[in-house]
Design an enzyme around this catalytic site. Sequence first.
Site, mmCIF file in Angstrom:
data_model
loop_
_atom_site.group_PDB
_atom_site.id
_atom_site.type_symbol
_atom_site.label_atom_id
_atom_site.label_comp_id
_atom_site.label_asym_id
_atom_site.label_seq_id
_atom_site.Cartn_x
_atom_site.Cartn_y
_atom_site.Cartn_z
ATOM 1 N N GLU A 22 -10.882 1.208 -3.726
ATOM 2 C CA GLU A 22 -11.420 1.165 -2.371
ATOM 3 C C GLU A 22 -11.795 2.260 -1.950
ATOM 4 O O GLU A 22 -11.035 3.337 -1.985
ATOM 5 C CB GLU A 22 -9.944 0.630 -1.617
ATOM 6 C CG GLU A 22 -10.148 -0.036 -0.252
ATOM 7 C CD GLU A 22 -8.852 -0.333 0.238
ATOM 8 O OE1 GLU A 22 -7.923 -0.723 -0.348
ATOM 9 O OE2 GLU A 22 -8.716 -0.249 1.497
ATOM 10 N N LEU B 216 -0.712 -0.338 9.150
ATOM 11 C CA LEU B 216 0.508 -0.090 9.450
ATOM 12 C C LEU B 216 0.923 -0.619 10.837
ATOM 13 O O LEU B 216 1.767 -0.101 11.693
ATOM 14 C CB LEU B 216 0.942 1.272 9.398
ATOM 15 C CG LEU B 216 0.386 2.588 8.730
ATOM 16 C CD1 LEU B 216 0.987 3.711 8.650
ATOM 17 C CD2 LEU B 216 0.734 1.839 7.023
ATOM 18 N N ASP C 125 -6.931 3.378 -3.219
ATOM 19 C CA ASP C 125 -7.611 3.492 -2.118
ATOM 20 C C ASP C 125 -7.854 4.993 -1.963
ATOM 21 O O ASP C 125 -6.954 5.584 -1.714
ATOM 22 C CB ASP C 125 -6.665 2.807 -0.989
ATOM 23 C CG ASP C 125 -7.617 2.745 0.248
ATOM 24 O OD1 ASP C 125 -8.877 3.400 0.169
ATOM 25 O OD2 ASP C 125 -7.137 2.197 1.255
ATOM 26 N N GLY D 225 -4.580 -3.629 6.350
ATOM 27 C CA GLY D 225 -3.685 -3.203 7.537
ATOM 28 C C GLY D 225 -3.636 -1.838 7.787
ATOM 29 O O GLY D 225 -4.538 -1.085 7.317
ATOM 30 N N LYS E 143 -0.992 -1.226 -4.383
ATOM 31 C CA LYS E 143 -2.137 -0.311 -4.160
ATOM 32 C C LYS E 143 -1.716 0.928 -4.037
ATOM 33 O O LYS E 143 -0.988 1.358 -3.082
ATOM 34 C CB LYS E 143 -3.185 -0.626 -2.660
ATOM 35 C CG LYS E 143 -3.667 0.071 -2.100
ATOM 36 C CD LYS E 143 -4.483 -0.646 -0.827
ATOM 37 C CE LYS E 143 -4.896 0.154 0.468
ATOM 38 N NZ LYS E 143 -5.489 -0.448 1.398
ATOM 39 N N LEU E 144 -2.389 1.928 -4.743
ATOM 40 C CA LEU E 144 -1.914 3.409 -4.490
ATOM 41 C C LEU E 144 -2.890 4.198 -3.854
ATOM 42 O O LEU E 144 -4.018 4.225 -4.149
ATOM 43 C CB LEU E 144 -1.969 3.954 -6.112
ATOM 44 C CG LEU E 144 -0.925 3.160 -7.165
ATOM 45 C CD1 LEU E 144 -1.196 3.761 -8.467
ATOM 46 C CD2 LEU E 144 0.728 3.484 -6.471
ATOM 47 N N LYS E 145 -2.452 5.006 -2.966
ATOM 48 C CA LYS E 145 -3.376 5.971 -2.417
ATOM 49 C C LYS E 145 -3.956 7.225 -3.140
ATOM 50 O O LYS E 145 -2.793 7.528 -3.634
ATOM 51 C CB LYS E 145 -2.574 6.407 -0.890
ATOM 52 C CG LYS E 145 -2.741 5.184 0.234
ATOM 53 C CD LYS E 145 -3.955 4.851 0.502
ATOM 54 C CE LYS E 145 -3.755 4.133 1.799
ATOM 55 N NZ LYS E 145 -5.072 3.714 2.449
ATOM 56 N N ASP F 91 -13.921 -0.827 2.652
ATOM 57 C CA ASP F 91 -13.016 -0.894 3.842
ATOM 58 C C ASP F 91 -13.754 -0.294 4.907
ATOM 59 O O ASP F 91 -14.693 -0.779 5.661
ATOM 60 C CB ASP F 91 -11.771 -0.186 3.489
ATOM 61 C CG ASP F 91 -10.836 -0.081 4.709
ATOM 62 O OD1 ASP F 91 -10.880 -0.716 5.659
ATOM 63 O OD2 ASP F 91 -9.676 0.232 4.457
ATOM 64 N N SER G 16 0.783 -1.229 -0.009
ATOM 65 C CA SER G 16 -0.041 0.009 0.111
ATOM 66 C C SER G 16 0.861 1.101 -0.070
ATOM 67 O O SER G 16 1.480 1.583 1.065
ATOM 68 C CB SER G 16 -0.926 -0.014 1.099
ATOM 69 O OG SER G 16 -1.637 1.060 1.538
ATOM 70 N N LYS H 51 -10.332 -6.000 7.861
ATOM 71 C CA LYS H 51 -9.406 -5.557 9.274
ATOM 72 C C LYS H 51 -9.897 -5.928 10.574
ATOM 73 O O LYS H 51 -10.919 -5.555 11.058
ATOM 74 C CB LYS H 51 -9.068 -3.828 9.208
ATOM 75 C CG LYS H 51 -8.479 -3.605 7.807
ATOM 76 C CD LYS H 51 -8.221 -1.946 7.931
ATOM 77 C CE LYS H 51 -7.458 -1.299 6.768
ATOM 78 N NZ LYS H 51 -7.672 -0.024 6.577
HETATM 79 O O1 OSB Z 1 -7.237 2.383 4.284
HETATM 80 O O2 OSB Z 1 -6.380 0.468 4.318
HETATM 81 C C1 OSB Z 1 -6.381 1.776 4.633
HETATM 82 C C2 OSB Z 1 -3.483 2.528 6.644
HETATM 83 C C3 OSB Z 1 -3.844 3.408 7.557
HETATM 84 C C4 OSB Z 1 -5.178 3.870 7.563
HETATM 85 C C5 OSB Z 1 -5.743 3.230 6.578
HETATM 86 C C6 OSB Z 1 -5.313 2.673 5.708
HETATM 87 C C7 OSB Z 1 -4.029 2.275 5.570
HETATM 88 C C8 OSB Z 1 -3.419 1.283 4.595
HETATM 89 C C9 OSB Z 1 -2.129 0.791 5.052
HETATM 90 O O3 OSB Z 1 -3.716 1.226 3.456
HETATM 91 C C10 OSB Z 1 -2.046 -0.561 4.837
HETATM 92 C C11 OSB Z 1 -0.705 -1.278 5.386
HETATM 93 O O4 OSB Z 1 0.267 -1.172 4.979
HETATM 94 O O5 OSB Z 1 -0.656 -1.703 6.526
HETATM 95 MG MG MG Z 2 -8.414 1.232 2.860
#
Ligand code: OSB
Ligand code: MG
Length: 374
Positions: free
Chosen positions: A219, A298, A194, A296, A167-169, A244, A142, A268
Amino acid sequence: MPQTFPGIRIEAAELRIVSLPLLTPFVISTGTMTDKVFALLILKAEGLEGLAEAVMDPAPDYLEETIPGAMAFLQDIILPRIVGQRFASPADLLAILDPWRGHRMSKAVVEMAVWDLWSKALGLPLAAALGGVRDAVEVGVSLGIAPIARTLERVSSAQAAGYRRTKLKIRQGHDLTLLAAVRKEFPDIKLTVDANTDYGLVDLPVLRAMDDFALDYIEQPLAFDDIHDHAQVQAAIRTAICLDESIRSAVDARKALVAGAARVINIKVGRVGGFAAARAIHDVAQAFGAPVWCGGMLESGVGRAHNIHLATLPNFTKPGDTSSASRYFKRDIIQQSLEATDGLMPVPGHCPGIGVTLDRPFLDSVTRRTEVIR
Ligand code: OSB
Ligand code: MG
């Protein structure tokens, strides 16, 4: 004579606040994280320790819960009702947790620690206690929001490391140009985005334009508390929506799948209230033929280990976010290293339960506060 399992009596709870610096600040549409701050729960019972990590942030940016709120709820309401009690299985806990509204992340940390404890008492890996079917799980990365050139470098190293999906934010204004640049250099990789709730129905043209980039899914494009409008968007685009934030329970999952608001769900365990809720969502999705994957937050090695065990369940058929811990932290709070090879993360099995052990001296050095409930 068959032996009956006497259950486990929880003697004490230790609740810590831990702060670990992140190697790279993590930027998403709702904010930036430079240090991973989390509550760690250690339940003690008959010489065993059940561990779990909570996923709420210091402030209510991703969802409503906060670390200060969780500390109060756990210390004043939940932990005093658990310490001194005997549990035959984690299911026994639900009578204590269910009456309280919300607070799913706080309930999850308790339920997850009891699962760890219970599987340790049975001498089983957590994955086996849950009904898992794999000894390693497929994972991807991510990637937080960053300048496009930097993101291209990070995609390239993720590919070189063998990660199974990128996965690209994204956020408004940092979406189609980014996707065009990534697709130009990497036409064939498994790619997702995402949005962490940054868009609305008025942004349908932008979301529809994402159909050109062969994404595995988009996402959480819309609001964290919305299912209805996601169904409108899903009906109007070809790309699958993955929810999510909006899926908090198996009931939410049913409603979303019936409404056609999503075709994929990100589970999650630390967000939905624990393994019972995570498994129930998994089962509902499976009944609808919708794949799930393990997200996840982090996490340190403790939460990461829980996530890996969860992802061994059969309907986790898309790569999850549990990439190598060394991508996040210089040093972890556990003694083992959780590292993926060729996009496969082995299920930790150093000991029963979550299969990892605390690095106490290092944990002490990064603990900001400790509360003990007896
Ligand atoms: O939306 O999945 C999410 C991290 C913090 C808050 C929201 C998200 C995320 C991640 C990180 O996408 C996923 C990871 O590397 O643990
Ligand atoms: Mg997410």
